[in-house]
Design a protein around this motif. Sequence first.
Motif, mmCIF file in Angstrom:
data_model
loop_
_atom_site.group_PDB
_atom_site.id
_atom_site.type_symbol
_atom_site.label_atom_id
_atom_site.label_comp_id
_atom_site.label_asym_id
_atom_site.label_seq_id
_atom_site.Cartn_x
_atom_site.Cartn_y
_atom_site.Cartn_z
ATOM 1 N N UNK A 1 -5.824 -12.880 6.072
ATOM 2 C CA UNK A 1 -5.199 -13.283 7.488
ATOM 3 C C UNK A 1 -4.295 -12.773 8.087
ATOM 4 N N UNK A 2 -3.317 -12.637 7.233
ATOM 5 C CA UNK A 2 -2.292 -11.784 7.768
ATOM 6 C C UNK A 2 -2.342 -10.307 8.401
ATOM 7 N N UNK A 3 -3.292 -9.717 7.341
ATOM 8 C CA UNK A 3 -3.237 -8.344 7.312
ATOM 9 C C UNK A 3 -4.245 -8.117 8.815
ATOM 10 N N UNK A 4 -5.236 -9.702 9.432
ATOM 11 C CA UNK A 4 -6.224 -8.851 10.400
ATOM 12 C C UNK A 4 -5.071 -9.060 11.765
ATOM 13 N N UNK A 5 -3.792 -10.452 11.632
ATOM 14 C CA UNK A 5 -3.014 -10.268 13.047
ATOM 15 C C UNK A 5 -2.557 -9.572 12.890
ATOM 16 N N UNK A 6 -2.105 -8.331 11.952
ATOM 17 C CA UNK A 6 -0.968 -6.794 12.291
ATOM 18 C C UNK A 6 -2.052 -5.458 12.633
ATOM 19 N N UNK A 7 -3.456 -5.366 12.861
ATOM 20 C CA UNK A 7 -4.415 -5.013 12.605
ATOM 21 C C UNK A 7 -4.074 -3.481 14.172
ATOM 22 N N UNK A 8 -3.479 -4.560 15.268
ATOM 23 C CA UNK A 8 -3.400 -3.602 16.624
ATOM 24 C C UNK A 8 -1.586 -3.107 16.319
ATOM 25 N N UNK A 9 -1.124 -3.399 16.063
ATOM 26 C CA UNK A 9 0.145 -2.664 15.347
ATOM 27 C C UNK A 9 0.199 -1.603 15.574
ATOM 28 N N UNK A 10 1.204 -1.476 16.894
ATOM 29 C CA UNK A 10 0.748 0.346 16.855
ATOM 30 C C UNK A 10 1.990 1.064 16.513
ATOM 31 N N UNK A 11 3.036 0.224 15.104
ATOM 32 C CA UNK A 11 3.714 0.787 14.482
ATOM 33 C C UNK A 11 4.058 1.018 12.766
ATOM 34 N N UNK A 12 4.749 1.460 12.350
ATOM 35 C CA UNK A 12 3.780 1.101 10.916
ATOM 36 C C UNK A 12 4.188 -0.199 10.279
ATOM 37 N N UNK A 13 3.401 -0.360 9.750
ATOM 38 C CA UNK A 13 4.097 -1.348 8.769
ATOM 39 C C UNK A 13 3.120 -1.701 7.940
ATOM 40 N N UNK A 14 3.457 -2.320 6.584
ATOM 41 C CA UNK A 14 2.699 -1.985 5.385
ATOM 42 C C UNK A 14 3.348 -3.886 4.163
ATOM 43 N N UNK B 1 9.253 8.260 5.313
ATOM 44 C CA UNK B 1 8.504 7.375 5.866
ATOM 45 C C UNK B 1 6.458 7.048 5.143
ATOM 46 N N UNK B 2 6.228 9.076 5.341
ATOM 47 C CA UNK B 2 4.961 9.061 5.262
ATOM 48 C C UNK B 2 4.826 9.210 3.704
ATOM 49 N N UNK B 3 5.445 8.808 3.333
ATOM 50 C CA UNK B 3 5.245 8.563 1.459
ATOM 51 C C UNK B 3 5.711 7.160 0.832
ATOM 52 N N UNK C 1 -5.381 -0.673 5.955
ATOM 53 C CA UNK C 1 -4.243 -1.385 6.441
ATOM 54 C C UNK C 1 -3.269 -0.446 4.324
ATOM 55 N N UNK C 2 -1.943 -0.209 5.181
ATOM 56 C CA UNK C 2 -0.653 -0.040 4.077
ATOM 57 C C UNK C 2 -0.398 -0.837 3.337
ATOM 58 N N UNK C 3 -0.166 -0.632 1.608
ATOM 59 C CA UNK C 3 0.540 -1.379 1.376
ATOM 60 C C UNK C 3 1.466 -0.684 0.338
ATOM 61 N N UNK C 4 3.141 -1.264 0.272
ATOM 62 C CA UNK C 4 4.371 -0.503 0.586
ATOM 63 C C UNK C 4 3.575 -0.100 -1.378
ATOM 64 N N UNK C 5 4.716 1.173 -1.532
ATOM 65 C CA UNK C 5 4.439 1.960 -2.250
ATOM 66 C C UNK C 5 4.785 1.292 -4.237
ATOM 67 N N UNK C 6 4.112 1.215 -5.641
ATOM 68 C CA UNK C 6 4.289 0.058 -6.301
ATOM 69 C C UNK C 6 5.998 -0.284 -6.590
ATOM 70 N N UNK D 1 1.769 0.499 -16.567
ATOM 71 C CA UNK D 1 1.214 1.530 -17.280
ATOM 72 C C UNK D 1 0.579 2.469 -16.212
ATOM 73 N N UNK D 2 0.234 1.515 -14.786
ATOM 74 C CA UNK D 2 -0.469 2.220 -13.546
ATOM 75 C C UNK D 2 0.242 3.828 -13.320
ATOM 76 N N UNK D 3 2.071 3.715 -12.946
ATOM 77 C CA UNK D 3 2.598 4.992 -13.047
ATOM 78 C C UNK D 3 2.390 5.457 -12.529
ATOM 79 N N UNK D 4 2.806 6.542 -11.850
ATOM 80 C CA UNK D 4 1.898 7.780 -12.184
ATOM 81 C C UNK D 4 3.508 8.678 -12.446
ATOM 82 N N UNK D 5 3.593 9.546 -13.759
ATOM 83 C CA UNK D 5 5.212 10.347 -13.776
ATOM 84 C C UNK D 5 6.230 10.626 -12.722
ATOM 85 N N UNK D 6 5.669 10.842 -11.115
ATOM 86 C CA UNK D 6 6.264 10.975 -10.159
ATOM 87 C C UNK D 6 7.286 9.995 -9.944
ATOM 88 N N UNK D 7 6.070 9.015 -10.307
ATOM 89 C CA UNK D 7 6.670 7.611 -9.583
ATOM 90 C C UNK D 7 7.931 7.053 -10.446
#
Length: 202
Positions: free
Chosen positions: A18-31, A134-136, A144-149, A173-179
């Motif tokens: 429901x929180x995600x649905x609330x933010x769906x039309x926001x035209x700025x970055x959010x995570x 910001x794109x990373x 939607x986007x979630x914050x990278x772990x 265990x799920x993090x890549x070498x780069x992460x």
Amino acid sequence: MPRIETPWGPWEPEPLNEVIALFQDLEVPWWVSGGYAIELAVGRTYREHEDVDISVLRRDQLAVRRLLAEWDCHVADPPGTLRPWAVDEELPERAHDIWVREHAEGPWRFQLMLDEAEGDEWIYRRDARIRRPIASVGVAEDGFLRLSPEVQLLFKAKGRRPKDELDFTEVLPLLTGAQRLWLDQMLAIEFDAHPWRDRLRG
């Protein structure tokens, strides 16, 4: 979700969808951030969540406040207190934590966190030496986007509460070498020493 009592009234978190649905039309970055960002990365439920966190850029705060014009928003300013956040008020740099509820008599539903940015760069608010595009910062989910772990873990590394330690253990265990490398390097910048570094390199 559990009901949590606080000096400023109870928390009854809004369901994440429901929180995600609330933010769906926001035209700025959010995570989606906080513990849910880690749980989405893991791909399964493994603990309860006391709140729902949404991160936005400080420079977009007024667009977000307009989206929430019908909601009761309070900002932690100074930390340890809450005061109302007016729809047209630009918050000072010291303020980054906002509690949101439908109305003054209702329970708190979710938290907004203000992140820093400069141009196309996201800036870690606790140490401006830590930056990345910001794109990373986000990872795409279904609409939607979630914050990278590794970014979320950097925020969690300071407190190291039991839930933070559990989140680190579940997602490690799920993090890549780069992460792993990025988080290891950023922990080295922020802390003289940190026990997660050995586990990241293990």
